[in-house]
Design a protein around this motif. Structure first.
Motif, PDB file in Angstrom:
ATOM      1  N   THR A   1     -20.844 -32.513 -52.749  1.00 29.21           N
ATOM      2  CA  THR A   1     -20.388 -33.850 -53.109  1.00 29.21           C
ATOM      3  C   THR A   1     -20.050 -34.629 -51.845  1.00 29.21           C
ATOM      4  OG1 THR A   1     -19.486 -33.044 -55.198  1.00 29.21           O
ATOM      5  CG2 THR A   1     -18.703 -35.184 -54.424  1.00 29.21           C
ATOM      6  N   LEU A   2     -20.611 -35.850 -51.754  1.00 22.53           N
ATOM      7  CA  LEU A   2     -20.424 -36.665 -50.554  1.00 22.53           C
ATOM      8  C   LEU A   2     -19.772 -37.997 -50.900  1.00 22.53           C
ATOM      9  CD1 LEU A   2     -23.987 -36.074 -49.064  1.00 22.53           C
ATOM     10  CD2 LEU A   2     -21.873 -34.872 -48.450  1.00 22.53           C
ATOM     11  N   GLY A   3     -18.684 -37.956 -51.640  1.00 24.25           N
ATOM     12  CA  GLY A   3     -18.012 -39.189 -52.026  1.00 24.25           C
ATOM     13  C   GLY A   3     -18.787 -39.915 -53.100  1.00 24.25           C
ATOM     14  N   ASP A   4     -19.521 -40.951 -52.704  1.00 24.60           N
ATOM     15  CA  ASP A   4     -20.296 -41.723 -53.674  1.00 24.60           C
ATOM     16  C   ASP A   4     -21.747 -41.251 -53.737  1.00 24.60           C
ATOM     17  OD1 ASP A   4     -21.064 -42.571 -51.214  1.00 24.60           O
ATOM     18  OD2 ASP A   4     -21.017 -44.724 -51.677  1.00 24.60           O
ATOM     19  N   ALA A   5     -22.002 -40.045 -53.291  1.00 24.80           N
ATOM     20  CA  ALA A   5     -23.348 -39.483 -53.333  1.00 24.80           C
ATOM     21  C   ALA A   5     -23.240 -37.961 -53.428  1.00 24.80           C
ATOM     22  CB  ALA A   5     -24.141 -39.889 -52.092  1.00 24.80           C
ATOM     23  N   SER A   6     -24.382 -37.313 -53.607  1.00 30.23           N
ATOM     24  CA  SER A   6     -24.415 -35.855 -53.653  1.00 30.23           C
ATOM     25  C   SER A   6     -25.645 -35.363 -52.895  1.00 30.23           C
ATOM     26  CB  SER A   6     -24.463 -35.341 -55.094  1.00 30.23           C
ATOM     27  OG  SER A   6     -23.256 -35.603 -55.783  1.00 30.23           O
ATOM     28  N   ARG A   7     -25.534 -34.166 -52.352  1.00 30.00           N
ATOM     29  CA  ARG A   7     -26.674 -33.538 -51.697  1.00 30.00           C
ATOM     30  C   ARG A   7     -27.000 -32.248 -52.463  1.00 30.00           C
ATOM     31  NH1 ARG A   7     -27.376 -32.964 -45.293  1.00 30.00           N
ATOM     32  NH2 ARG A   7     -27.854 -35.157 -45.706  1.00 30.00           N
ATOM     33  N   TYR A   8     -28.265 -32.127 -52.859  1.00 31.26           N
ATOM     34  CA  TYR A   8     -28.701 -30.964 -53.622  1.00 31.26           C
ATOM     35  C   TYR A   8     -29.644 -30.106 -52.777  1.00 31.26           C
ATOM     36  CZ  TYR A   8     -26.959 -33.338 -57.812  1.00 31.26           C
ATOM     37  OH  TYR A   8     -26.154 -33.966 -58.738  1.00 31.26           O
ATOM     38  N   ARG A   9     -29.469 -28.810 -52.888  1.00 29.14           N
ATOM     39  CA  ARG A   9     -30.454 -27.882 -52.337  1.00 29.14           C
ATOM     40  C   ARG A   9     -31.158 -27.235 -53.519  1.00 29.14           C
ATOM     41  NH1 ARG A   9     -32.168 -25.348 -47.854  1.00 29.14           N
ATOM     42  NH2 ARG A   9     -30.727 -26.555 -46.585  1.00 29.14           N
ATOM     43  N   LEU A  10     -32.483 -27.251 -53.481  1.00 28.26           N
ATOM     44  CA  LEU A  10     -33.262 -26.767 -54.599  1.00 28.26           C
ATOM     45  C   LEU A  10     -34.330 -25.788 -54.138  1.00 28.26           C
ATOM     46  CD1 LEU A  10     -33.185 -30.279 -54.852  1.00 28.26           C
ATOM     47  CD2 LEU A  10     -33.166 -29.462 -57.201  1.00 28.26           C
ATOM     48  N   ARG A  11     -34.545 -24.758 -54.945  1.00 21.17           N
ATOM     49  CA  ARG A  11     -35.576 -23.780 -54.634  1.00 21.17           C
ATOM     50  C   ARG A  11     -36.857 -24.133 -55.377  1.00 21.17           C
ATOM     51  NH1 ARG A  11     -33.108 -19.444 -55.951  1.00 21.17           N
ATOM     52  NH2 ARG A  11     -32.408 -18.959 -53.835  1.00 21.17           N
ATOM     53  N   GLY A  12     -37.965 -24.165 -54.614  1.00 19.01           N
ATOM     54  CA  GLY A  12     -39.272 -24.440 -55.213  1.00 19.01           C
ATOM     55  C   GLY A  12     -40.354 -23.927 -54.293  1.00 19.01           C
TER      56      GLY A  12
ATOM     57  N   THR B   1     -33.668 -29.821 -49.379  1.00 15.56           N
ATOM     58  CA  THR B   1     -32.473 -30.586 -49.727  1.00 15.56           C
ATOM     59  C   THR B   1     -32.850 -32.041 -49.923  1.00 15.56           C
ATOM     60  OG1 THR B   1     -31.907 -30.980 -47.411  1.00 15.56           O
ATOM     61  CG2 THR B   1     -30.911 -29.062 -48.471  1.00 15.56           C
ATOM     62  N   ALA B   2     -32.074 -32.714 -50.778  1.00 18.46           N
ATOM     63  CA  ALA B   2     -32.295 -34.126 -51.059  1.00 18.46           C
ATOM     64  C   ALA B   2     -30.961 -34.795 -51.344  1.00 18.46           C
ATOM     65  CB  ALA B   2     -33.235 -34.291 -52.257  1.00 18.46           C
TER      66      ALA B   2
ATOM     67  N   LEU C   1     -41.063 -24.628 -62.222  1.00 24.13           N
ATOM     68  CA  LEU C   1     -39.679 -24.697 -62.667  1.00 24.13           C
ATOM     69  C   LEU C   1     -38.818 -24.181 -61.536  1.00 24.13           C
ATOM     70  CD1 LEU C   1     -37.999 -25.440 -65.170  1.00 24.13           C
ATOM     71  CD2 LEU C   1     -38.151 -23.050 -65.879  1.00 24.13           C
ATOM     72  N   GLY C   2     -38.098 -25.094 -60.879  1.00 22.76           N
ATOM     73  CA  GLY C   2     -37.261 -24.727 -59.755  1.00 22.76           C
ATOM     74  C   GLY C   2     -35.831 -24.467 -60.181  1.00 22.76           C
ATOM     75  N   GLU C   3     -34.956 -24.358 -59.180  1.00 25.03           N
ATOM     76  CA  GLU C   3     -33.553 -24.049 -59.456  1.00 25.03           C
ATOM     77  C   GLU C   3     -32.659 -24.700 -58.416  1.00 25.03           C
ATOM     78  OE1 GLU C   3     -30.630 -20.104 -59.865  1.00 25.03           O
ATOM     79  OE2 GLU C   3     -32.684 -19.923 -59.112  1.00 25.03           O
ATOM     80  N   VAL C   4     -31.516 -25.211 -58.854  1.00 22.87           N
ATOM     81  CA  VAL C   4     -30.519 -25.759 -57.940  1.00 22.87           C
ATOM     82  C   VAL C   4     -29.777 -24.585 -57.303  1.00 22.87           C
ATOM     83  CG1 VAL C   4     -28.450 -27.182 -57.726  1.00 22.87           C
ATOM     84  CG2 VAL C   4     -30.254 -27.839 -59.333  1.00 22.87           C
ATOM     85  N   THR C   5     -29.728 -24.556 -55.974  1.00 23.14           N
ATOM     86  CA  THR C   5     -29.050 -23.456 -55.284  1.00 23.14           C
ATOM     87  C   THR C   5     -27.737 -23.877 -54.627  1.00 23.14           C
ATOM     88  OG1 THR C   5     -30.319 -23.847 -53.254  1.00 23.14           O
ATOM     89  CG2 THR C   5     -31.235 -22.278 -54.851  1.00 23.14           C
ATOM     90  N   ALA C   6     -27.533 -25.193 -54.449  1.00 21.41           N
ATOM     91  CA  ALA C   6     -26.277 -25.668 -53.864  1.00 21.41           C
ATOM     92  C   ALA C   6     -26.095 -27.140 -54.197  1.00 21.41           C
ATOM     93  CB  ALA C   6     -26.262 -25.462 -52.347  1.00 21.41           C
ATOM     94  N   VAL C   7     -24.847 -27.544 -54.372  1.00 18.11           N
ATOM     95  CA  VAL C   7     -24.507 -28.939 -54.631  1.00 18.11           C
ATOM     96  C   VAL C   7     -23.352 -29.311 -53.720  1.00 18.11           C
ATOM     97  CG1 VAL C   7     -23.711 -30.640 -56.311  1.00 18.11           C
ATOM     98  CG2 VAL C   7     -25.208 -28.774 -57.050  1.00 18.11           C
TER      99      VAL C   7
END
Length: 223
Positions: A17-28, A59-60, A9-15
């Motif tokens: 917004t890139l216009g028509d996309a998003s970049r997520y940083r996740l801890r795992g 990040t993804a 079970l991970g966690e989102v650490t940052a979001v």
């Protein structure tokens, strides 16, 4: 390919917004072990490509199509997420074949708690319901589950304490969205049967006169 057995079970650490996309940083901490740029990791049942890894975080990027067809757009900093790495060749198929391609977004409708397990009823779009059968498999937020009951626009699953404690389904409440991926085998069977029926019509036996069997024949022709 994944199997729907959540590794951590991970966690989102940052979001971002890139216009028509998003970049997520996740801890795992577990799934980032040995992870590199270009690898795949399933996040709440969505197969994402690793952009970079730093410590126990990765990040993804998520494009608009994925944001529109999954519940990832609702993620915020602090959101828990189910994480799973792809199954290696020769690895154990602990759940069922999971592609990480979300078919639709369902909604938690009801939870019934018992002493040792919990029944969760989930609503889904009617077009997707035809792929869901009693005692069949379905992926909910990346978790391989067995269908208890299948209705015209809902299904139920029974959750054991381990699933409740180690996945996001332990905290999902009525009204919350969940990513759904139906059994890909059912979709292939449906497609193949439809193709077979079309091919059968198109290749029906021809008569000596050149007309398809059952079709009108020129006057004077014989079978």
């Amino acid at each position: 390919m994944f199997t729907g057995i959540v590794e951590e079970l991970g966690e989102v650490t940052a979001v971002e917004t890139l216009g028509d996309a998003s970049r997520y940083r996740l801890r795992g901490p577990l799934v980032t072990q040995g992870a590199r740029h270009g690898d795949s990791i399933a996040v709440n049942g969505v197969c994402l490509t690793v952009v970079d890894v730093e410590g126990d975080e990765f990040t993804a990027d998520v494009m608009a199509e994925t944001l529109n067809r999954s519940s990832l757009a609702a993620l915020a900093v602090g959101s828990p997420v189910n994480l799973e790495r792809p199954t290696p060749v020769g690895g154990r198929l602990g759940g069922h074949i999971v592609q990480g391609h979300v078919d639709s977004v369902g909604t938690v409708l009801e939870r019934k708690t018992s002493e040792h397990w919990e029944i969760v009823r989930i609503g889904l779009p009617v077009p997707a319901a035809r792929y869901v059968v009693e005692k069949g498999s379905i992926t909910v937020d990346g978790i391989s589950l067995t269908v208890v009951d299948a209705g015209p626009d809902y299904f139920t699953v029974s959750l054991i304490p381990t699933t409740l404690a180690l996945t996001t389904l332990g905290t999902k409440q009525p009204g919350d969205p969940v990513n759904l991926e139906v059994d890909v085998i059912a979709k292939y069977v449906e497609r193949l049967l439809a193709t077979r029926d079309t091919a059968t019509r198109d290749t029906a036996p021809l008569t000596a006169a050149g007309a398809q069997d059952g079709a009108p024949r020129p006057e004077g022709s014989t079978r």
